[in-house]
Design a protein around this motif. Sequence first.
Motif, PDB file in Angstrom:
ATOM      1  N   THR A   1       0.655  -1.470   0.316  1.00 49.29           N
ATOM      2  CA  THR A   1      -0.006  -0.072  -0.179  1.00 49.29           C
ATOM      3  C   THR A   1       0.905   0.781   0.161  1.00 49.29           C
ATOM      4  N   GLU A   2       2.229   1.311   0.367  1.00 51.10           N
ATOM      5  CA  GLU A   2       2.773   2.356   0.524  1.00 51.10           C
ATOM      6  C   GLU A   2       3.466   2.592  -1.161  1.00 51.10           C
ATOM      7  N   SER A   3       3.728   3.936  -0.780  1.00 52.40           N
ATOM      8  CA  SER A   3       4.560   4.450  -2.126  1.00 52.40           C
ATOM      9  C   SER A   3       5.794   3.887  -2.244  1.00 52.40           C
ATOM     10  N   PRO A   4       6.184   2.915  -3.116  1.00 47.43           N
ATOM     11  CA  PRO A   4       7.868   2.273  -3.305  1.00 47.43           C
ATOM     12  C   PRO A   4       8.704   3.757  -3.925  1.00 47.43           C
ATOM     13  N   THR A   5       9.999   2.885  -3.589  1.00 52.39           N
ATOM     14  CA  THR A   5      11.094   4.262  -4.162  1.00 52.39           C
ATOM     15  C   THR A   5      11.028   3.275  -5.836  1.00 52.39           C
ATOM     16  N   ILE A   6      11.042   5.056  -6.738  1.00 50.63           N
ATOM     17  CA  ILE A   6      11.546   4.658  -7.778  1.00 50.63           C
ATOM     18  C   ILE A   6      12.549   5.339  -8.312  1.00 50.63           C
ATOM     19  N   LEU A   7      13.729   4.474  -8.216  1.00 52.12           N
ATOM     20  CA  LEU A   7      15.060   3.880  -8.860  1.00 52.12           C
ATOM     21  C   LEU A   7      15.348   4.066 -10.235  1.00 52.12           C
ATOM     22  N   LEU A   8      16.087   5.478 -10.557  1.00 53.75           N
ATOM     23  CA  LEU A   8      15.707   5.811 -12.813  1.00 53.75           C
ATOM     24  C   LEU A   8      17.595   5.609 -13.187  1.00 53.75           C
ATOM     25  N   ILE A   9      17.829   4.473 -13.755  1.00 56.27           N
ATOM     26  CA  ILE A   9      19.111   4.703 -14.224  1.00 56.27           C
ATOM     27  C   ILE A   9      18.692   4.806 -15.989  1.00 56.27           C
ATOM     28  N   ALA A  10      20.065   5.488 -16.212  1.00 51.64           N
ATOM     29  CA  ALA A  10      19.978   5.881 -17.757  1.00 51.64           C
ATOM     30  C   ALA A  10      20.766   4.765 -18.413  1.00 51.64           C
ATOM     31  N   GLY A  11      20.784   4.929 -19.562  1.00 53.33           N
ATOM     32  CA  GLY A  11      21.993   4.009 -20.479  1.00 53.33           C
ATOM     33  C   GLY A  11      23.210   4.611 -20.294  1.00 53.33           C
TER      34      GLY A  11
ATOM     35  N   GLU B   1      10.667  15.813 -13.098  1.00 53.74           N
ATOM     36  CA  GLU B   1       9.206  16.295 -13.160  1.00 53.74           C
ATOM     37  C   GLU B   1       7.745  15.570 -12.929  1.00 53.74           C
ATOM     38  N   HIS B   2       7.929  14.952 -13.595  1.00 61.39           N
ATOM     39  CA  HIS B   2       6.056  14.154 -14.035  1.00 61.39           C
ATOM     40  C   HIS B   2       6.372  13.749 -12.783  1.00 61.39           C
ATOM     41  N   LEU B   3       7.045  12.956 -12.833  1.00 58.73           N
ATOM     42  CA  LEU B   3       6.749  12.075 -11.196  1.00 58.73           C
ATOM     43  C   LEU B   3       6.710  12.498  -9.558  1.00 58.73           C
ATOM     44  N   ASP B   4       7.596  13.673 -10.012  1.00 57.90           N
ATOM     45  CA  ASP B   4       7.400  14.216  -8.635  1.00 57.90           C
ATOM     46  C   ASP B   4       5.636  15.107  -8.490  1.00 57.90           C
ATOM     47  N   SER B   5       5.202  15.208  -9.494  1.00 61.74           N
ATOM     48  CA  SER B   5       4.080  15.708  -9.832  1.00 61.74           C
ATOM     49  C   SER B   5       2.526  15.222  -9.212  1.00 61.74           C
ATOM     50  N   ALA B   6       3.071  13.961  -9.532  1.00 59.02           N
ATOM     51  CA  ALA B   6       2.303  13.003  -9.242  1.00 59.02           C
ATOM     52  C   ALA B   6       2.136  12.325  -8.218  1.00 59.02           C
ATOM     53  N   GLY B   7       3.038  13.089  -7.256  1.00 62.59           N
ATOM     54  CA  GLY B   7       3.447  12.387  -5.723  1.00 62.59           C
ATOM     55  C   GLY B   7       4.274  11.032  -5.752  1.00 62.59           C
ATOM     56  N   SER B   8       5.023  10.559  -6.808  1.00 66.55           N
ATOM     57  CA  SER B   8       5.939   9.218  -6.548  1.00 66.55           C
ATOM     58  C   SER B   8       7.072   9.853  -5.951  1.00 66.55           C
ATOM     59  N   HIS B   9       7.632   9.151  -5.404  1.00 65.04           N
ATOM     60  CA  HIS B   9       9.140   8.638  -4.838  1.00 65.04           C
ATOM     61  C   HIS B   9      10.235   8.489  -6.018  1.00 65.04           C
TER      62      HIS B   9
ATOM     63  N   SER C   1      12.162  -5.794   2.540  1.00 67.56           N
ATOM     64  CA  SER C   1      10.256  -5.391   3.105  1.00 67.56           C
ATOM     65  C   SER C   1       9.588  -4.356   2.117  1.00 67.56           C
ATOM     66  N   THR C   2      10.365  -3.635   1.891  1.00 73.51           N
ATOM     67  CA  THR C   2      10.298  -2.268   1.373  1.00 73.51           C
ATOM     68  C   THR C   2      11.123  -2.299  -0.010  1.00 73.51           C
ATOM     69  N   PRO C   3      10.112  -3.305  -0.868  1.00 74.50           N
ATOM     70  CA  PRO C   3      11.612  -3.025  -1.752  1.00 74.50           C
ATOM     71  C   PRO C   3      11.117  -2.252  -2.746  1.00 74.50           C
ATOM     72  N   ALA C   4      12.145  -2.015  -4.304  1.00 77.68           N
ATOM     73  CA  ALA C   4      11.679  -0.682  -5.074  1.00 77.68           C
ATOM     74  C   ALA C   4      11.378  -1.335  -6.470  1.00 77.68           C
TER      75      ALA C   4
ATOM     76  N   LEU D   1       6.733   8.966 -20.578  1.00 85.21           N
ATOM     77  CA  LEU D   1       7.110   7.323 -20.109  1.00 85.21           C
ATOM     78  C   LEU D   1       6.539   7.248 -18.557  1.00 85.21           C
ATOM     79  N   ALA D   2       6.743   8.645 -18.240  1.00 78.78           N
ATOM     80  CA  ALA D   2       6.897   8.619 -16.488  1.00 78.78           C
ATOM     81  C   ALA D   2       5.059   7.888 -16.287  1.00 78.78           C
ATOM     82  N   GLU D   3       4.289   8.586 -17.106  1.00 73.05           N
ATOM     83  CA  GLU D   3       2.916   7.632 -16.915  1.00 73.05           C
ATOM     84  C   GLU D   3       2.464   5.653 -16.531  1.00 73.05           C
ATOM     85  N   VAL D   4       3.379   5.426 -18.102  1.00 68.01           N
ATOM     86  CA  VAL D   4       4.489   3.413 -17.540  1.00 68.01           C
ATOM     87  C   VAL D   4       4.808   3.934 -16.027  1.00 68.01           C
ATOM     88  N   ILE D   5       5.421   4.123 -16.346  1.00 62.70           N
ATOM     89  CA  ILE D   5       6.489   4.190 -14.469  1.00 62.70           C
ATOM     90  C   ILE D   5       5.817   3.926 -13.180  1.00 62.70           C
ATOM     91  N   ARG D   6       4.685   5.312 -13.642  1.00 62.98           N
ATOM     92  CA  ARG D   6       3.755   5.179 -12.709  1.00 62.98           C
ATOM     93  C   ARG D   6       2.811   4.204 -12.451  1.00 62.98           C
TER      94      ARG D   6
END
Length: 246
Positions: free
Chosen positions: A5-15, A28-36, A76-79, A234-239
């Motif tokens: 039920t908690e909002s998980p950490t989203i770790l972004l790693i580019a190529g 910016e889009h993820l933050d505005s949607a309340g994602s961490h 217990s709180t995976p990303a 892309l942010a919406e797909v990730i969210r």
Amino acid sequence: MTKKTESPTILLIAGHWLGAWAWDDVREHLDSAGSHAVAMTPPGLDPDDPQRAERTLDDQVTAILDVLARNGVSASTPAIVVAHSGANFPVSLLLDRHPELVRRVVWVDSGPVAAGSAFAADLPEDVQDLPLPAFDVLAQQASLEGLGAEVLARFRARAVPEPGPVLRQHVDLANGARNGIPTTLVCCSIPSAQLLDLARGGHPMFAEVTNLEHLDVVDLPTGHWPMWSRPRDLAEVIRSAASHTG
């Protein structure tokens, strides 16, 4: 899988050639949607690191683990781990060594790598690093669709040569638990139908997809760098992927 039920950490790693900055628009889009959401620069891609050309995939995995720990990620709180393009090598190692830390992996125009593989095993040992090639050369390897002159200029200005050891290192994968991690494939430059056909046909770049036990596939038609060409989408797909409970 137990519902989270908690909002998980989203770790972004580019190529390759990219640091945390590559995700600015998506974050910016993820933050505005309340994602961490947290973006990281893997070792070897920090232009201020005097030893960056000596960094290895193992160094990158260690750094990923450090970022996860600093953001409260545990068994217990995976990303949610988002890997674009060549980030698939360190992230495949992460999934093999610590599957308990990853609730879901999102491959962005990328995918899991096979045991024993290397990105460029034949790269001569005397090549310290690999700079971003000319765009006409790069376009023969990966689609630049959706990237205007301003974006390409920023890419050129901020790109950091990829360390030779990262490109040459073979990955040692032995833990089948990595295939049980829920997975989202975001298909951009190659449509999902074509990618899945290639995987079923045993294509070395995609064959590992057939081993995934819990797979969702999303088509996001654009070039190989959707964080710049379609950041909001892309942010919406990730969210959406992060909200999945299985």
